[in-house]
Design an enzyme around this catalytic site. Structure first.
Site, PDB file in Angstrom:
ATOM      1  N   CYS A 134      -9.627 -41.984 -75.163  1.00  0.00           N
ATOM      2  CA  CYS A 134      -9.801 -42.390 -73.988  1.00  0.00           C
ATOM      3  C   CYS A 134     -10.516 -41.115 -73.172  1.00  0.00           C
ATOM      4  CB  CYS A 134      -8.494 -42.955 -73.198  1.00  0.00           C
ATOM      5  SG  CYS A 134      -7.470 -41.684 -73.002  1.00  0.00           S
ATOM      6  N   MET A 135     -10.223 -39.794 -73.553  1.00  0.00           N
ATOM      7  CA  MET A 135     -10.765 -38.775 -72.687  1.00  0.00           C
ATOM      8  C   MET A 135     -11.088 -37.631 -73.640  1.00  0.00           C
ATOM      9  SD  MET A 135      -7.667 -36.788 -72.686  1.00  0.00           S
ATOM     10  CE  MET A 135      -8.201 -36.385 -74.135  1.00  0.00           C
ATOM     11  N   GLY A 346      -6.668 -42.165 -67.945  1.00  0.00           N
ATOM     12  CA  GLY A 346      -6.116 -43.522 -67.768  1.00  0.00           C
ATOM     13  C   GLY A 346      -4.513 -43.414 -67.963  1.00  0.00           C
ATOM     14  N   GLN A 347      -4.216 -42.309 -68.759  1.00  0.00           N
ATOM     15  CA  GLN A 347      -2.853 -42.066 -69.035  1.00  0.00           C
ATOM     16  C   GLN A 347      -1.904 -41.114 -68.162  1.00  0.00           C
ATOM     17  OE1 GLN A 347      -1.698 -43.091 -73.471  1.00  0.00           O
ATOM     18  NE2 GLN A 347      -3.673 -41.954 -73.520  1.00  0.00           N
TER      19      GLN A 347
END
Ligand code: SF4
Length: 761
Positions: A134-135, A346-347
């Site tokens: 995600c990142m 997102g986390q």
């Protein structure tokens, strides 16, 4: 404690990287109430619908409460002692084939313990967090621009900007509390222009002044088109660029730091990106490309860019991150509150645990990397380990790790045991048949899963370990704006569920007792020696003794010693106990108090900037305190629509569910609000296939097919030629058919675009 017997304490929300603070009400060992924390700067008392229901995630009916081992195809209850033994033996026999797959939901002490266990204990570096999915491209984007990871700005930028540009993201649903900060300003009469640059209309578009719809992958061209206009119109910030920037371009073989370039070469390379050419590629009208160029060319406004998965989950995610930083630097829209390029996470602890702690396969704590000898020595010294204990070779990144695990050993698949903690790869890896489900046919592979509920991953697990979650344990998270947030355990976990950090320490201790040399420090002591106030070692590997001392605090304080090299100085644990999070670098000043740094590299805020410098990129790649402006070309997507697969398939999230939905689907209010996945289509694409609202459609890609109900004119409205499917539903797993291709630098997969065909069942 109130008259009603409810005791309140603080904690960050368990879900997204916004890092809202909640007040948690506990009575009779149960979370009974949740409030937004008024004292929290991030959310000022607000929460989104997930946050208000966060307490409910603890109380799904099917919590895992016992360790279970698969025997003859069936999971059977075993004791913790046996479970620890099984893991220790798998590792002892083949330590080089053992890997940990973790998460940006690990608390900082959990991730720190896991990476120390693998890198300092087993010396193989095979640990990676799901944050790779995600990142990772945001990390490589920051590194190759500023020389150090993580944003310069903070959420205050949202309170100060005149223009907010959202690049391929949907904060109205994914970071709703952050988005509400801007909407709140507008409702008070402030003028903030919102520009949504996206591939489908969303709730964010509804609030935006401009919605610019682009053809997937052509965001690269749009960013270059803005830079082209700034130079052509002479509106770039010449003084800023000369004082604070150098130029870079990619090498033939993509690399993190590329090769030196000049302003003249940069301008030359940008020449083809005229508004007409960019419009032709992207589908965005010429006047809107010019509008973006004009906005960035204005000196009287402040511009904040936000992005998230649309930019990061991209086969050119690193380049897209570089280009967004580049247009802010070129235009001088950097270095003041409200002028900022920022990637959101997102986390809840993707920044804190994956990036700062260094749980990525190439990383070490505090921004260090395994390939750097002095970085390895720093860690070995703090860990009191002999020089040379840490392996200089990076471990396998996520996609590679799972490829190796899902390849037969005799064919070179050299990962035979994976321990999954706090994540759900059986649901979230791309192209699941390749990266996960074919494990079922491989007899010599062993999957260990620490989990809270049964998931798509536990279905294939050989050993399932019941985990404590959120306020059932102590924890520390780090959110998207460099803010470190601490909380204490408030309720007991159910049955025999236990902390992930305890599990790691217990397995390490069993290996120590078996004589594994990596579990000893230079003096022969256990590598996770936790002491009481008198300095005596407490056997925290015995669960009954684990909370006798605050192991989290001791691990965090050990980690803190490693945070100074790259100026990621986290606050002392005791300061975090008092605060609602503090943004690093946190520095003790002459007044004896600890001060956070809202704006990094900026003299007015960052005490590491030398007096008079105004702006100082003190970890600059070029060692001259300057940032890098990159040229990166537009390149077509790896897989584009064609005759057989004529549509773009994009995947993503929804407001009500968090990631794979394992927690939010257990909360009735959230489950009922969004019960299952669907495919969003353009009405004309649907009509061409004889599909109407609610009809079952087959979505097929080159990797397989699944069936989903059609949703027309709903919350998300894709343009003709594009379909969108949310990924939260484990019964309708879109990742069975997503593309597994990755960015060559960050190794992050692209979940946002591949070619698909949709037809009536
Ligand atoms: Fe805040 Fe995110 Fe939690 Fe919602 S899910 S309350 S936005 S941290």
């Amino acid at each position: 404690q109130g008259a009603d017997g409810v005791k309140w304490d603080k904690a960050p929300c368990r879900f997204c990287g916004t890092g809202c603070h909640v007040r948690v009400g506990v009575k009779d060992d149960k979370v009974v109430a949740i409030q937004g924390e008024q004292l929290a700067e991030v959310n000022k008392g607000l929460l989104c619908v997930k946050g208000y229901h966060v307490g409910g995630i603890l109380y799904g009916k099917d919590r895992l409460t016992q360790p279970q081992l698969r025997r003859n195809g069936k999971l059977e209850t075993i004791s913790w002692d046996e479970a620890i033994d099984v893991i220790a033996k798998r590792i002892y026999d083949k330590p080089e084939q053992f890997a940990i797959y973790g998460s940006g939901q690990w608390t900082i002490p959990e991730g720190y313990a896991a990476q120390k266990f693998i890198k300092g204990g087993l010396s193989n570096n095979h640990i990676d967090p799901n944050a790779r999915l995600c990142m990772a491209s945001a990390v490589t984007g920051y590194l190759s621009t500023h020389g150090v990871d993580e944003p310069a700005g903070c959420y205050t930028d949202l309170d100060e900007c005149d223009v907010l540009i959202m690049w391929g993201n949907n904060p109205a649903e994914m970071h709703p509390v952050l988005f509400s900060r801007v909407i709140d300003r507008r409702s008070k009469g402030e003028k903030v222009t919102l520009i949504d640059i996206g591939t489908r209309r969303t709730r964010t578009s509804e609030y935006s002044d401009e919605y610019l719809e682009f053809r997937p992958q052509t965001d690269l061209a749009i960013a270059n088109g803005i830079a082209h206009l700034l130079i052509e119109n002479g509106t770039y910030d010449k003084q800023f660029v000369e004082r604070f920037c150098n130029f870079r371009k990619d090498t033939e073989e993509a690399s993190l730091f590329g090769q030196a370039s000049t302003f003249e070469e940069y301008a030359e390379l940008l020449k083809p990106y005229t508004p007409e050419y960019v419009s032709q590629l992207s589908g965005v009208p010429v006047d809107k490309i010019r509008l973006l160029g004009e906005l960035f060319g204005r000196k009287d406004i402040r511009i904040t860019s936000l992005w998230c998965m649309g930019v990061n989950q991209h086969t050119r995610g690193t380049n897209m991150n570089r280009l967004l930083h580049g247009i802010h630097l070129l235009s001088g829209h950097f270095g003041k509150p409200g002028d900022a390029p920022t990637s959101l996470t997102g986390q809840p602890s993707a920044c804190g645990t994956a990036r700062e702690v260094g749980t990525l396969a190439h990383a070490l704590p505090g921004g260090r990397v395994v390939a750097n000898e002095s970085h390895r020595r720093d860690c070995e010294e703090v860990w009191n380990m002999p020089a040379g204990r840490i392996n200089p070779k990076p471990g396998y990144h996520t996609v590679k790790m799972w490829e190796q695990f899902c390849t037969p050993t005799e064919e070179g698949g050299d990962i035979s045991t994976v321990w999954v903690q706090v994540t759900n790869p059986g649901h979230t890896l791309p192209h699941l048949k390749k990266h996960f489900t074919n494990k079922a046919g491989l007899k010599d592979k062993f999957l260990i899963v620490s989990e809270v509920y049964p998931t798509a991953t536990t279905k294939l697990a050989d050993l399932v370990l019941p985990a404590a979650m959120w306020v059932e344990k102590n924890g520390v998270y780090g959110n998207s704006e460099r803010r470190t947030q601490q909380w204490f355990k408030m309720v007991n976990p159910p049955g025999q569920a236990r902390d992930d950090c305890w599990m790691t320490i217990a397995v390490a201790r069993r290996l120590f007792e078996m004589g594994h040399p990596g579990m000893k420090d230079k003096d022969g002591n256990f590598i996770f020696s936790i002491q009481d106030e008198s300095g005596a070692e407490v056997p925290v590997w015995e669960w009954e003794r684990y909370y006798e001392v605050n192991a989290d605090k001791q691990l965090f304080e050990e980690y803190r010693k490693l945070t100074y090299l790259k100026h990621k100085d986290v606050a002392p644990y005791d300061e975090l106990v008092k605060a609602r999070g503090l943004r690093w670098p946190v520095v003790k000043k002459a007044d004896g108090k600890w001060h956070e740094t809202p704006f990094r590299f900026m003299e007015f805020s960052d005490s590491y900037v030398e007096k008079g410098k105004q702006l100082q990129f003190y970890h600059s790649v070029t060692k001259d305190d300057k940032a890098l402006i990159w040229f990166c070309p537009y390149e077509p997507a790896t897989e584009e629509p064609d005759e057989a697969y004529p549509l773009w398939l994009c995947t993503g999230r929804v407001l009500e569910h968090w990631h794979s939905g394992t927690m939010t689907r257990r909360v009735p209010q959230l489950r009922n609000a969004m019960p299952h996945a669907y495919v969003e289509m353009h009405p004309e694409d649907a009509a061409a296939q004889g599909l109407g609202n609610g009809d079952l459609a087959v979505i097929e890609t080159r990797r397989g097919k699944i069936e989903l109900p059609v949703w027309l004119n709903g919350r998300g409205r894709p343009p003709k030629g594009t379909v969108f499917v949310p990924f939260f539903d484990e019964n309708l797993l879109i990742n069975e058919i997503t593309l597994g291709d990755i960015d060559p630098i960050s190794k992050e997969p692209d979940y946002k675009k591949c070619a698909a065909v949709v037809y009536k069942r």
